[in-house]
Scaffold this active site. Structure first.
Site, PDB file in Angstrom:
ATOM      1  N   HIS A   1       0.875  -1.177   0.000  1.00 47.09           N
ATOM      2  CA  HIS A   1       0.000   0.000   0.000  1.00 47.09           C
ATOM      3  C   HIS A   1       0.915   1.230   0.000  1.00 47.09           C
ATOM      4  CE1 HIS A   1      -2.828   2.895   1.808  1.00 47.09           C
ATOM      5  NE2 HIS A   1      -3.810   2.056   1.574  1.00 47.09           N
TER       6      HIS A   1
ATOM      7  N   ASP B   1       3.150  -4.220   8.215  1.00 41.88           N
ATOM      8  CA  ASP B   1       1.920  -3.460   7.990  1.00 41.88           C
ATOM      9  C   ASP B   1       0.773  -4.451   8.154  1.00 41.88           C
ATOM     10  OD1 ASP B   1      -0.342  -2.292   7.006  1.00 41.88           O
ATOM     11  OD2 ASP B   1       0.556  -1.572   5.146  1.00 41.88           O
TER      12      ASP B   1
ATOM     13  N   GLN C   1      -4.440  -5.080   7.339  1.00 41.76           N
ATOM     14  CA  GLN C   1      -5.427  -6.063   6.866  1.00 41.76           C
ATOM     15  C   GLN C   1      -5.313  -7.384   7.610  1.00 41.76           C
ATOM     16  OE1 GLN C   1      -7.835  -5.254   4.920  1.00 41.76           O
ATOM     17  NE2 GLN C   1      -7.102  -3.319   4.115  1.00 41.76           N
TER      18      GLN C   1
ATOM     19  N   LYS D   1     -10.509  -0.304  10.868  1.00 39.97           N
ATOM     20  CA  LYS D   1     -10.750  -1.489  10.041  1.00 39.97           C
ATOM     21  C   LYS D   1     -11.164  -2.683  10.889  1.00 39.97           C
ATOM     22  CE  LYS D   1      -7.269  -0.120   6.593  1.00 39.97           C
ATOM     23  NZ  LYS D   1      -8.013   0.325   5.421  1.00 39.97           N
TER      24      LYS D   1
ATOM     25  N   CYS E   1      -4.754   2.300  -3.624  1.00 44.53           N
ATOM     26  CA  CYS E   1      -3.511   2.854  -3.061  1.00 44.53           C
ATOM     27  C   CYS E   1      -2.317   1.948  -3.346  1.00 44.53           C
ATOM     28  CB  CYS E   1      -3.622   3.117  -1.562  1.00 44.53           C
ATOM     29  SG  CYS E   1      -4.803   4.394  -1.171  1.00 44.53           S
TER      30      CYS E   1
HETATM   31  N1  PLP Z   1      -1.796  -0.652   4.712  1.00 45.69           N
HETATM   32  C1  PLP Z   1      -2.760  -1.433   4.222  1.00 45.69           C
HETATM   33  C2  PLP Z   1      -2.417  -2.829   3.819  1.00 45.69           C
HETATM   34  C3  PLP Z   1      -4.055  -0.938   4.098  1.00 45.69           C
HETATM   35  O1  PLP Z   1      -5.019  -1.714   3.594  1.00 45.69           O
HETATM   36  C4  PLP Z   1      -4.326   0.379   4.499  1.00 45.69           C
HETATM   37  C5  PLP Z   1      -5.689   0.955   4.330  1.00 45.69           C
HETATM   38  O2  PLP Z   1      -6.417   0.603   3.449  1.00 45.69           O
HETATM   39  C6  PLP Z   1      -3.280   1.144   5.022  1.00 45.69           C
HETATM   40  C7  PLP Z   1      -2.040   0.607   5.106  1.00 45.69           C
HETATM   41  C8  PLP Z   1      -3.514   2.553   5.460  1.00 45.69           C
HETATM   42  O3  PLP Z   1      -4.374   2.596   6.544  1.00 45.69           O
HETATM   43  P1  PLP Z   1      -4.877   4.019   7.082  1.00 45.69           P
HETATM   44  O4  PLP Z   1      -5.561   4.679   5.935  1.00 45.69           O
HETATM   45  O5  PLP Z   1      -5.783   3.673   8.204  1.00 45.69           O
HETATM   46  O6  PLP Z   1      -3.660   4.767   7.505  1.00 45.69           O
END
Ligand code: PLP
Length: 416
Positions: free
Chosen positions: A123, A200, A203, A226, A366
């Site tokens: 992401h 990270d 998910q 989430k 993203c």
């Molecule tokens: N990393 C992953 C794998 C994500 O799916 C997301 C959000 O969709 C993020 C990072 C970013 O999360 P946030 O927008 O809550 O900072």
């Protein structure tokens, strides 16, 4: 509580509403989840009964508010298997958590020629912060390549390490393709190569049991929004000694030990990284989200999501006009299914689903570099959570038929 889908759905007020005259079918939990009544009540109860600023308050409300925040911190630590609450830093989202490490750790520890390793699946939140800090420090950003089906092998990662790799930051589960990575093996590999790890887990934590102590991971980032919790809150777990050696990236009130006109000293973690008035109400309410997930049970949640994923794949895969992206084997997947229909633009696909009350996400998720690598502009994505039912997946199937009907997919174009 056990897994009772009817009872679970009844806890989520938003699932009672209609969208475009149809019952809402919410298949966008990978973007943000819905919240149960228990979390909404905890949030309003905070404002109705306990609202005050925290940090050195001596009056009753301030003490109560602080106790609720610290209770959520302790619950968060327990939920992810962290050794103590002081290893949990509250931020504003996963993105903030990763930036905190990239800058707070990276600025102090990366030198020209050092390498930071990430994967091709990331992401933007686990990519751009590393681009910036490697540019700033003269370090190099390298990528572990993925396989054709969006999986990532330990072997590919092994080849990507060098004696200069200082950090391996990778997603535990891809938000765009649904790939679940071999997290423990990748962490062990990084440690064997003398590198630190950041996972990270945006998910992962909402869907699968997490045990940071068993993993031995150095940093872990995720977002309460989430996982049934409020928006505007993030979590960074870090090994205490690593956090203690890190500089804050924000400074001001709440993060200091002593301030003089010519110098300051900082508080120990986690407060060193929580400058200013924090997100008190949402942090307090987050505890109710953890309670809810624990009561249902993470294993039951995962099993339910995989049943729905299996059914969605049974609908999509045999369709000659549908391309399903991501892992071939369901064992390599979480509850996210990305797909394209014929040569339709994902936005057009999403709009027809929406007209049926079915919320799916469309676009690059993203993950622009990943989409470019796959040679596509984007995908439509259905993602599942504990409150989705098999009826939701059937509504999804009807949405798919509607898209094909609307755009006449498979109908030969008449040339007159
Ligand atoms: N990393 C992953 C794998 C994500 O799916 C997301 C959000 O969709 C993020 C990072 C970013 O999360 P946030 O927008 O809550 O900072």
């Amino acid at each position: 509580m056990g897994f009772d889908i009817k009872k679970i759905r009844a806890d989520f007020p938003i699932l009672k509403r209609t969208v475009r005259g149809k019952p809402l079918v919410y298949l966008d939990s990978a973007a943000t989840s819905q919240r149960p009544r228990q979390v909404i009540d905890a949030l309003s109860s905070f404002y109705e009964n306990h609202n005050a600023n925290i940090h050195r308050g001596v009056h009753a409300l301030a003490e109560e508010a602080e106790a609720l925040v610290e209770e959520s911190r302790a619950k968060t630590a327990r939920f992810i298997g962290a050794p103590k609450p002081e290893t949990i830093v509250f931020t504003s989202n996963t993105t903030h958590s990763i930036n905190l490490v990239a800058q707070g750790w990276g600025r102090k520890n990366l030198k020209p020629g050092d390498e930071v390793l990430i994967t091709e699946l990331e992401h933007h939140s686990n990519l751009v912060p590393w681009q910036r800090i490697t540019e700033e420090t003269g370090a190099l950003l390298r990528y572990v390549p993925i396989e054709e089906d969006g999986t990532l092998t330990v072997e590919a990662a092994r080849k990507a390490f060098s004696p200069k790799t200082k950090m391996f930051a990778f997603t535990a589960m891809s938000n765009s393709l649904g790939t679940v990575l071999p997290v423990k093996e990748l962490i062990d590999l990084a440690h064997a190569n003398g590198a630190l790890t950041l996972v990270d887990a945006a998910q992962w934590v909402p869907h699968l049991k997490t045990d940071v102590a068993a993993w031995g991971v150095d940093f872990l980032a995720f977002s309460p929004h989430k996982m049934l919790g409020p928006t505007g809150l993030g979590v960074l777990y870090g090994k205490f000694d690593l956090l203690d050696a890190m500089d804050p990236i924000m400074s001001g009130g709440g993060m200091i030990q002593e301030v003089h006109y010519d110098r300051s000293t900082y508080a120990p973690p986690p407060h060193r990284f929580e400058a200013g008035t924090p997100n008190i109400a949402d942090t307090a309410a987050f505890g109710a989200a953890i309670d809810y997930l624990e009561a249902v049970g993470m294993d039951a949640i995962h099993a339910h999501e995989m049943e729905l994923t299996q059914r969605a794949l049974e609908i999509l895969e045999p369709d000659e006009f549908v391309t399903v992206l991501g892992p071939q084997k369901i064992e390599d997947r979480g509850g996210v299914v990305s797909f394209n229909i014929d040569d339709l633009h994902p936005h057009d696909v999403g709009q027809v689903f929406d007209s049926e009350g079915v919320a799916v996400r469309v676009g690059h998720h993203c993950c622009q570099p990943l989409m470019r690598k796959l040679g596509i502009g984007g995908t439509a994505r259905a993602s599942f959570y504990l409150y989705n039912s098999l009826e939701d997946v059937e509504a999804f199937a009807r949405g798919l038929s509607k898209v094909k009907e609307f755009f006449k997919v498979g109908v030969p174009v008449k040339v007159s």
